[in-house]
Design a protein around this motif. Structure first.
Motif, PDB file in Angstrom:
ATOM      1  N   TYR B 319       0.832   0.563  22.127  1.00  0.00           N
ATOM      2  CA  TYR B 319       1.944   0.171  21.248  1.00  0.00           C
ATOM      3  C   TYR B 319       3.068   1.200  21.338  1.00  0.00           C
ATOM      4  O   TYR B 319       4.245   0.854  21.415  1.00  0.00           O
ATOM      5  N   GLY B 320       2.708   2.470  21.370  1.00  0.00           N
ATOM      6  CA  GLY B 320       3.699   3.542  21.450  1.00  0.00           C
ATOM      7  C   GLY B 320       4.149   3.846  22.863  1.00  0.00           C
ATOM      8  O   GLY B 320       4.853   4.829  23.088  1.00  0.00           O
ATOM      9  N   ALA B 321       3.735   3.026  23.854  1.00  0.00           N
ATOM     10  CA  ALA B 321       4.105   3.221  25.257  1.00  0.00           C
ATOM     11  C   ALA B 321       3.766   4.632  25.723  1.00  0.00           C
ATOM     12  O   ALA B 321       4.524   5.285  26.437  1.00  0.00           O
ATOM     13  N   ASP B 322       2.590   5.105  25.310  1.00  0.00           N
ATOM     14  CA  ASP B 322       2.146   6.466  25.598  1.00  0.00           C
ATOM     15  C   ASP B 322       1.063   6.410  26.683  1.00  0.00           C
ATOM     16  O   ASP B 322       0.024   5.791  26.494  1.00  0.00           O
ATOM     17  N   ALA B 323       1.309   7.060  27.809  1.00  0.00           N
ATOM     18  CA  ALA B 323       0.381   7.021  28.956  1.00  0.00           C
ATOM     19  C   ALA B 323      -0.818   7.929  28.696  1.00  0.00           C
ATOM     20  O   ALA B 323      -1.069   8.897  29.401  1.00  0.00           O
ATOM     21  N   ASN B 324      -1.565   7.573  27.678  1.00  0.00           N
ATOM     22  CA  ASN B 324      -2.579   8.475  27.133  1.00  0.00           C
ATOM     23  C   ASN B 324      -3.951   8.241  27.768  1.00  0.00           C
ATOM     24  O   ASN B 324      -4.857   7.683  27.155  1.00  0.00           O
ATOM     25  N   LYS B 366       8.702   6.625  34.456  1.00  0.00           N
ATOM     26  CA  LYS B 366       8.230   5.396  35.074  1.00  0.00           C
ATOM     27  C   LYS B 366       7.079   4.799  34.245  1.00  0.00           C
ATOM     28  O   LYS B 366       7.002   3.584  34.039  1.00  0.00           O
ATOM     29  N   ALA B 367       6.215   5.673  33.762  1.00  0.00           N
ATOM     30  CA  ALA B 367       5.080   5.217  32.950  1.00  0.00           C
ATOM     31  C   ALA B 367       5.582   4.594  31.647  1.00  0.00           C
ATOM     32  O   ALA B 367       5.116   3.539  31.218  1.00  0.00           O
ATOM     33  N   LEU B 368       6.555   5.231  31.021  1.00  0.00           N
ATOM     34  CA  LEU B 368       7.140   4.725  29.771  1.00  0.00           C
ATOM     35  C   LEU B 368       7.722   3.329  30.009  1.00  0.00           C
ATOM     36  O   LEU B 368       7.486   2.397  29.233  1.00  0.00           O
TER      37      LEU B 368
END
Lengths: 409, 409
Positions: B319-324, B366-368
């Motif tokens: 949801y937070g567009a975090d590449a976690n 790019k990931a975001l």
């Protein structure tokens, strides 16, 4: 409750039991100036025990601590850093954890194999070892045997936690005063910048390492293993106990007349710490306690209690102060345990909402009032057997999503 | 992909296969004026099959449908209401479900044992049977064999769903055109005012009930059973399939040369419906697809894929567009399946973030950008064996909490 087996020591901490000093400082792993390196030192070799995360991916410090305890179950110290989990860091991570152990041993003047290490924080980044090493050099000067030492240590292990988590009890064994204390941290179960559950127990009771290990595992199963913030299990979870023996009771065995009192005291400390973690869950506004009785077995009761406490729908309903028993019974039914579908009772606090699996009309106003409180108890009676369990968790809130959607960026 | 085994029929629905009519209307179970009663009718006895929720608490209509199918595996119709789940309603609930079946059979002129019934909505409240019965009387007049009939039916089964969910494919068997279509609803897995997953498949293929039942179960395991919105399982989940046989192909068997094509077509329909449910999960802003390959077995891959897709921390991060990736590997490690902790690769779309369990530097911008899209694919390669699986879910958002904290009041 019958006879009180132990007394609560208000304001007590990990330095309250005889023989323990603790301290903490800021070495530079956290971006803020809060403490991020802490230590507990025992002035004598302490009988020790530990339990670890069940996650297959285990951070480097867990293996180092495991090896330390394998050498006779004796510890002199435990060193903890926050701000970096030293997990998924490969061979360099292993080397760093070993260096932390060796450097702390040298600075404290104890054997390297007598130092446990623990880490919590971001996954996949290497520790800034220059900062850690400078911190370790300064730690001996920060050791204190008073409440400040305990307080500094508690600060040093926190990440997203909003409050310090301590608990302390005392009891009498063989005419000697015995104290048991604990400190913990934990807020979400895992996330790279913060989180992980860590627990540290100190006691001056005389007890051997093997029995302490057995007891710690048994009590973990009804305390730390019965909490859920979000269902995720960290790569770094660890609970370490150290017993100095300086209370000079006769060594505890299972047949010692005060063994039950010691076990009850240790369980109280662990349950209080576990509940404090649940209440301080990320974004939480309240503690939820689930009590399941009348189950086929304790195992079944535990599984059902944890399924209820882990349900996002139940957690959201409690946040919204919604007496939503439909979600509770649906969780009971999917826990994979024996349930008689016609005999389930459910109460919210004292408010009966389901009896023999049928809805009971209740006062919605009264229920709303109860659910708005800071602690909500969900009681489930399966009316089948004598199995029972308690589990703790927290509500699911906007803030949980905010904290976890945005923390890494 | 090799040869295309089937073609997608744009705009097709449950009335597209030969022999089916459908319809829907508002009888008064929903507070709004939206449709809340729907029916699918087959003009000939259809070979039928069904799968049901694994929740121990099963709503009354499930038992009625089970008994109907037990009598030879033949159905002529399925009647569905939304707005009330008829669950935890005791003996009266059973009687109401049977009355729905009998009254629908009479109104449609078919045998009572040839009517399946399904319900979705609030738990623990009795159906307003006067409204249901009036609705049933009016249903025959609303039956249509065109797209409008399919559309009315799709509307009638929705609760919190934001969109209708349909899928349709066609293929050639023994020179005959065979069509397979499906309609579904589902948004949260369970909650008393709404939710539950229901699916309805129609086809004009000639296939016996026992084989259709086997196939439906196999395909459910790789479609509807591989989606998670919130980990909760409804008391009312049901998937019903009806085959009219009017395409006049030679009866399908496992050795029929086009069996694989039929199975692929049916799987496509079920996967599309399952993905549509996941994408329409309560509060969701995007679909998450998890692909696990290189596992010890398909079973292990399924368990790992579902653990990832069910992690609140992974869902919040997306949801937070975090590449976690730390949260992804932690989920892999707690799935209870064999994992080689040194050989895990993780990709987000095409962006490699972990190789052989070690972090790979990647372009955060790019990931975001990728994670902000409306579909996010998480690829995990365990590099151990040939087990593989796909699972689908959605992100965890403020709106999920809002919808579920507040809906009952």
């Amino acid at each position: 409750m019958g006879k009180q087996l132990f007394e609560i020591v208000e304001g007590g901490g990990v330095t309250t039991p005889k023989g323990f000093q603790a301290g903490g400082l800021h070495c530079g792993l956290k971006k803020t100036d809060r403490h991020d390196l802490g230590v507990i030192l025992c002035e004598v070799p302490a009988a020790a025990a530990a339990v670890y995360t069940t996650n297959l991916f285990q951070a480097a410090p867990l293996q180092v601590t495991r090896e330390a305890l394998a050498e006779g179950g004796i510890l002199r110290a435990v060193l903890v850093n926050s701000g970096n989990a030293n997990a998924c860091t490969g061979a360099q991570g292993d080397a760093d954890a070993r260096a932390m152990q060796a450097n702390a041993a040298a600075a404290l003047g104890v054997g390297a194999s007598q130092v446990a290490v623990a880490s919590t924080g971001v996954i996949g980044e290497l520790l800034k070892m220059d900062r850690v090493n400078t911190g370790i050099e300064n730690l001996p000067g920060r050791l204190r045997s008073d409440d400040q030492g305990s307080d500094d240590f508690c600060q040093a292990i926190l990440t997203t936690d909003l409050v310090k988590k301590v608990s302390c009890v005392s009891l009498t064994i063989d005419g000697q005063q015995v104290t048991i204390a604990g400190a913990a941290k934990g807020s979400g179960m895992i996330h790279p910048n913060m989180a992980t559950m860590l627990g540290f127990v100190t006691t001056d009771a005389k007890i051997g390492s093997p029995l302490l290990q057995e007891l710690l595992r048994e009590i973990t199963n009804v305390s730390f293993n019965m909490i859920t913030v979000d269902g995720d299990t960290s790569t770094n979870d660890m609970l370490v106990a150290m017993a100095s023996g300086l209370a000079e009771n006769n060594e505890l065995t299972r047949s010692h007349p005060d063994f039950a009192a010691f076990a009850a005291g240790l369980q109280h400390v662990c349950v209080e710490l576990a509940k404090a973690i649940a209440r301080d869950g990320e974004g939480a506004t309240k503690l939820i306690e689930t009590v399941v009785v009348g189950a086929d077995s304790d195992f079944a009761a535990q599984a059902i209690a944890k399924t209820i406490i882990g349900s996002s729908l139940v957690k959201s309903a409690v946040y919204g102060a919604d007496a939503n028993w439909g979600r509770i019974i649906a969780a009971v039914g999917r826990a994979g345990q024996p349930v008689n579908v016609g005999t389930v009772d459910i109460r919210l606090g004292d408010i009966v909402v389901l009896e023999q699996s049928r809805p009971i009309p209740f006062d919605e106003e009264k229920a709303l009032e109860y659910l708005k409180g800071d602690t909500v108890a969900i009681h489930v009676n399966l009316n089948m057997g004598s199995g029972q369990a308690k589990a703790w968790g927290c509500d699911l809130t906007y803030d949980y999503v905010r904290i976890n959607a945005a923390y890494r960026t």
